[in-house]
Every structure is written in structure tokens, then in C-alpha cells.
Design an enzyme around this catalytic site. Structure first.
Site, PDB file in Angstrom:
ATOM      1  N   SER A  62      -4.117  -0.499   4.144  1.00  0.00           N
ATOM      2  CA  SER A  62      -4.663  -0.457   2.782  1.00  0.00           C
ATOM      3  C   SER A  62      -3.715  -0.993   1.724  1.00  0.00           C
ATOM      4  O   SER A  62      -4.138  -1.287   0.614  1.00  0.00           O
ATOM      5  CB  SER A  62      -5.076   0.969   2.407  1.00  0.00           C
ATOM      6  N   LYS A  99      -0.008   4.602  -2.103  1.00  0.00           N
ATOM      7  CA  LYS A  99      -0.950   3.851  -2.935  1.00  0.00           C
ATOM      8  C   LYS A  99      -0.250   3.435  -4.227  1.00  0.00           C
ATOM      9  O   LYS A  99       0.815   3.927  -4.564  1.00  0.00           O
ATOM     10  CB  LYS A  99      -2.172   4.719  -3.315  1.00  0.00           C
TER      11      LYS A  99
END
Length: 142
Positions: A62, A99
Site C-alpha cells: 500500500s 501510512k
């Protein structure tokens, strides 16, 4: 992308590595020179705050848009301020993830750097703790 393991940084005897002063061209080859500029201690170069630093291994894809690949080692510094645009390691409901921290208007998100993965909005009742800011990536070329 989740964090598959967290590793504690253990102080270890330093080992100096030679540092050549001539850059290595990533474009066209350049004539090689044989000039040694000195030595570099990777611990001092990569870890400015040893007592606030830990390593984690990335698991997933991701964050590939930020240059973080599956199984990369991430150097995370807890003393760095988690600000908008920085890549952070966060615990969400007890599970670690890496993230990009983003603030849009009055909302805060943990953004993936791959369009195949959703962003995570951090609401007022979200159980989220920022563990630290990713300051370096270590990737094996083997």
C-alpha cells in the site's frame, strides 16, 4: 500495508565503512576516480536519536508510491513530530500500519500511497496512536 514485525534497536559496536567522494552516476557512466573521502558510520548517519528509534518490517504494497516495498525495513523515530505529509507508523485498534499522515480541512487521514488501497479516516472516537515517523527505508537488492 501492515507492519509485520517491530524490532528494537540494540546498540552495537560501530563499524566504519569507506565513503568515496566521487558520486556514482545513475544516468550515463562517468570516468571512475579512486578517491576515498573518509569513512561513514551508518548508525550515526541513519539513526540520529538511538533511544527513540526502532525498526519495523513492512508487509504489503500500500505504500509503494512512497518507495516502501513489501519486506522493507523501516527506521522509525519516535522523537520526530508526526506532521501532515509525513509517513508514520500508527496503531489502529492495536494493529500496526504504515501510512502517510494527511490533514484536509478539519479531518485527519492515514493515506495509502497506492490507489488500490483505501485511506483511513481518523474520527474522534478512533483508537489510533502514532508510534513514530519513518525516517529511512532499508531494502535488500538480493
Amino acid at each position: 500495508m501492515i507492519v509485520s514485525e517491530a524490532l528494537r534497536l540494540i546498540p552495537y559496536r560501530s563499524h566504519l565503512l569507506p565513503l568515496y567522494s566521487c558520486p556514482v552516476s545513475a544516468g550515463f557512466p562517468s570516468p571512475a576516480t579512486d578517491h576515498l573521502d573518509g569513512h561513514i558510520n551508518l548508525n550515526e548517519h541513519l539513526i540520529p536519536h538511538p533511544s527513540a528509534t526502532f525498526l519495523v518490517r513492512a508487509d504489503g504494497w500500500s505504500m509503494v508510491g512512497e518507495g516502501i516495498h513489501h519486506e522493507d525495513l523501516l527506521i522509525v523515530d519516535r522523537s520526530e513530530e508526526p506532521r501532515h505529509g509525513r509517513v508514520v507508523v500508527a496503531a489502529i485498534d492495536g494493529e500496526l500500519t504504515v501510512k502517510k499522515l494527511c490533514q484536509k480541512e478539519q479531518q485527519t487521514f492515514l493515506m495509502a500511497a497506492n490507489p488500490d488501497y483505501p485511506s483511513i479516516e481518523l474520527g474522534e472516537d478512533a483508537d489510533v496512536r502514532i508510534w513514530g515517523v519513518v525516517i529511512h527505508i532499508i531494502r535488500s537488492m538480493r
